[in-house]
Design a protein around this motif. Structure first.
Motif, mmCIF file in Angstrom:
data_model
loop_
_atom_site.group_PDB
_atom_site.id
_atom_site.type_symbol
_atom_site.label_atom_id
_atom_site.label_comp_id
_atom_site.label_asym_id
_atom_site.label_seq_id
_atom_site.Cartn_x
_atom_site.Cartn_y
_atom_site.Cartn_z
ATOM 1 N N PHE A 120 0.855 -1.178 0.000
ATOM 2 C CA PHE A 120 0.000 0.000 0.000
ATOM 3 C C PHE A 120 0.890 1.226 0.000
ATOM 4 C CE2 PHE A 120 -2.701 -3.287 1.788
ATOM 5 C CZ PHE A 120 -3.866 -3.100 1.060
ATOM 6 N N LYS A 121 0.413 2.281 -0.613
ATOM 7 C CA LYS A 121 1.194 3.507 -0.708
ATOM 8 C C LYS A 121 1.465 4.098 0.679
ATOM 9 C CE LYS A 121 1.313 6.992 -4.161
ATOM 10 N NZ LYS A 121 0.552 7.723 -5.149
ATOM 11 N N MET A 122 0.467 4.030 1.524
ATOM 12 C CA MET A 122 0.607 4.530 2.885
ATOM 13 C C MET A 122 -0.432 3.868 3.776
ATOM 14 S SD MET A 122 -1.404 8.110 3.165
ATOM 15 C CE MET A 122 -1.511 7.816 4.885
ATOM 16 N N ALA A 123 -0.189 3.917 5.080
ATOM 17 C CA ALA A 123 -1.145 3.415 6.065
ATOM 18 C C ALA A 123 -1.017 4.270 7.316
ATOM 19 C CB ALA A 123 -0.851 1.949 6.392
ATOM 20 N N TRP A 124 -2.132 4.517 7.970
ATOM 21 C CA TRP A 124 -2.073 5.230 9.237
ATOM 22 C C TRP A 124 -3.165 4.718 10.156
ATOM 23 C CZ3 TRP A 124 -5.981 8.478 11.092
ATOM 24 C CH2 TRP A 124 -6.939 8.882 10.166
ATOM 25 N N ILE A 125 -2.919 4.850 11.441
ATOM 26 C CA ILE A 125 -3.876 4.431 12.461
ATOM 27 C C ILE A 125 -4.126 5.627 13.361
ATOM 28 C CG2 ILE A 125 -4.260 2.935 14.467
ATOM 29 C CD1 ILE A 125 -2.494 0.831 13.054
ATOM 30 N N GLY A 126 -5.380 5.837 13.671
ATOM 31 C CA GLY A 126 -5.745 6.935 14.553
ATOM 32 C C GLY A 126 -6.570 6.430 15.722
ATOM 33 N N VAL A 127 -6.605 7.223 16.771
ATOM 34 C CA VAL A 127 -7.430 6.897 17.934
ATOM 35 C C VAL A 127 -8.417 8.043 18.157
ATOM 36 C CG1 VAL A 127 -5.707 5.447 19.066
ATOM 37 C CG2 VAL A 127 -5.774 7.885 19.555
ATOM 38 N N VAL A 128 -9.497 7.707 18.822
ATOM 39 C CA VAL A 128 -10.522 8.710 19.101
ATOM 40 C C VAL A 128 -10.142 9.470 20.369
ATOM 41 C CG1 VAL A 128 -12.951 9.054 19.703
ATOM 42 C CG2 VAL A 128 -12.310 7.332 17.991
ATOM 43 N N ASP A 129 -10.070 10.791 20.235
ATOM 44 C CA ASP A 129 -9.872 11.670 21.385
ATOM 45 C C ASP A 129 -11.253 12.234 21.705
ATOM 46 O OD1 ASP A 129 -9.404 13.705 23.174
ATOM 47 O OD2 ASP A 129 -7.726 14.582 22.060
ATOM 48 N N ARG A 130 -11.910 11.640 22.726
ATOM 49 C CA ARG A 130 -13.289 12.013 23.037
ATOM 50 C C ARG A 130 -13.397 13.437 23.568
ATOM 51 N NH1 ARG A 130 -16.434 7.835 22.069
ATOM 52 N NH2 ARG A 130 -15.674 5.732 22.381
ATOM 53 N N ILE A 135 -10.507 12.306 15.629
ATOM 54 C CA ILE A 135 -9.694 11.111 15.427
ATOM 55 C C ILE A 135 -8.273 11.616 15.206
ATOM 56 C CG2 ILE A 135 -9.230 9.111 13.967
ATOM 57 C CD1 ILE A 135 -12.241 9.164 13.249
ATOM 58 N N VAL A 136 -7.374 11.174 16.063
ATOM 59 C CA VAL A 136 -6.004 11.669 16.037
ATOM 60 C C VAL A 136 -5.070 10.587 15.497
ATOM 61 C CG1 VAL A 136 -4.138 12.616 17.457
ATOM 62 C CG2 VAL A 136 -6.524 13.085 18.059
ATOM 63 N N PRO A 137 -4.334 10.871 14.396
ATOM 64 C CA PRO A 137 -3.365 9.890 13.882
ATOM 65 C C PRO A 137 -2.233 9.689 14.891
ATOM 66 C CG PRO A 137 -3.666 11.745 12.352
ATOM 67 C CD PRO A 137 -4.390 12.078 13.611
ATOM 68 N N ILE A 138 -1.900 8.416 15.153
ATOM 69 C CA ILE A 138 -0.815 8.162 16.107
ATOM 70 C C ILE A 138 0.294 7.297 15.519
ATOM 71 C CG2 ILE A 138 -2.234 8.481 18.166
ATOM 72 C CD1 ILE A 138 -2.309 5.403 18.376
ATOM 73 N N ALA A 139 0.045 6.659 14.388
ATOM 74 C CA ALA A 139 1.083 5.843 13.754
ATOM 75 C C ALA A 139 0.868 5.881 12.247
ATOM 76 C CB ALA A 139 1.023 4.402 14.247
ATOM 77 N N SER A 140 1.971 5.786 11.516
ATOM 78 C CA SER A 140 1.851 5.779 10.057
ATOM 79 C C SER A 140 3.101 5.185 9.430
ATOM 80 C CB SER A 140 1.643 7.197 9.525
ATOM 81 O OG SER A 140 2.820 7.949 9.694
ATOM 82 N N ALA A 141 2.946 4.842 8.168
ATOM 83 C CA ALA A 141 4.086 4.409 7.354
ATOM 84 C C ALA A 141 3.768 4.830 5.923
ATOM 85 C CB ALA A 141 4.285 2.898 7.433
ATOM 86 N N GLY A 142 4.785 5.260 5.220
ATOM 87 C CA GLY A 142 4.615 5.658 3.838
ATOM 88 C C GLY A 142 4.064 7.059 3.662
ATOM 89 N N ALA A 143 3.626 7.676 4.737
ATOM 90 C CA ALA A 143 3.044 9.022 4.653
ATOM 91 C C ALA A 143 4.088 10.051 5.051
ATOM 92 C CB ALA A 143 1.837 9.138 5.575
ATOM 93 N N GLU A 144 4.084 11.156 4.374
ATOM 94 C CA GLU A 144 4.961 12.260 4.741
ATOM 95 C C GLU A 144 4.462 12.851 6.057
ATOM 96 O OE1 GLU A 144 7.660 13.124 2.983
ATOM 97 O OE2 GLU A 144 7.234 11.546 1.555
ATOM 98 N N PRO A 145 5.359 13.316 6.912
ATOM 99 C CA PRO A 145 4.925 13.911 8.190
ATOM 100 C C PRO A 145 3.933 15.069 7.987
ATOM 101 C CG PRO A 145 7.307 13.615 8.169
ATOM 102 C CD PRO A 145 6.811 13.269 6.803
ATOM 103 N N GLU A 146 4.096 15.811 6.887
ATOM 104 C CA GLU A 146 3.187 16.932 6.617
ATOM 105 C C GLU A 146 1.756 16.431 6.408
ATOM 106 O OE1 GLU A 146 5.872 16.605 3.792
ATOM 107 O OE2 GLU A 146 7.027 16.992 5.597
ATOM 108 N N PHE A 147 1.622 15.229 5.834
ATOM 109 C CA PHE A 147 0.290 14.683 5.590
ATOM 110 C C PHE A 147 -0.436 14.443 6.902
ATOM 111 C CE2 PHE A 147 -2.519 10.987 5.205
ATOM 112 C CZ PHE A 147 -3.427 11.475 4.283
#
Length: 158
Positions: A120-130, A135-147
């Protein structure tokens, strides 16, 4: 006289086609069929398989060309490749779940597996900040930090 096959692309020169036919005559049969994309009369894309044979008729040669639509087979092959990629990701993440006990490492590695093994070009995982209702991204791969910074404020639970 050399009669051109109607499906032959204009990007092939007559000299190249003659060399191809000479090689075919020398060998008798194409050793491997040629697969190529072609546009149908209705404008849709199709895949064809081309097989050629050289037949001697007296002192002349005839090149017999068989063209078969293999669009459905190519689509099935693509689906199998995609399913294999998904299987590789699921298998890698299942192994990871057993091995890794830290949530952040698990998420980082899951994203890495999706990009490396799943292609996959990129993947990210986010968690819910109630409290922030986001939804806050907390981990990623393949994505630029700016994204990740860009999407950080895009997903609202409101």
């Amino acid at each position: 006289m050399l009669a051109l096959e109607p499906w032959v692309s204009l990007s092939i020169s007559r000299a190249e086609l003659e060399r191809s036919y000479d090689a075919l005559i020398a060998g008798g049969v194409d050793t491997k069929p040629l697969e190529m994309p072609r546009r149908r009369k209705d404008g849709s894309q199709a895949w064809v398989e081309v097989r050629r044979h050289a037949l001697r008729s007296g002192d002349r040669w005839t090149i017999v060309t068989l063209v078969r639509d293999v669009t459905e087979r190519k689509a099935a092959e693509d689906r199998i490749r995609r399913l294999n990629r998904v299987y590789a990701v699921l298998s890698g993440i299942n192994t990871l779940i057993v091995r890794v006990h830290d949530r952040d490492e698990l998420f980082r590695e899951a994203c890495r597996i999706a990009v490396e093994h799943g292609q996959f070009k990129m993947a990210w995982i986010g968690v819910v900040d109630r409290s922030a209702m986001k939804i806050v991204p907390i981990a990623s791969a393949g994505a630029e930090p700016e994204f990740l910074t860009l999407i950080k404020d895009r997903f609202s639970l409101r």
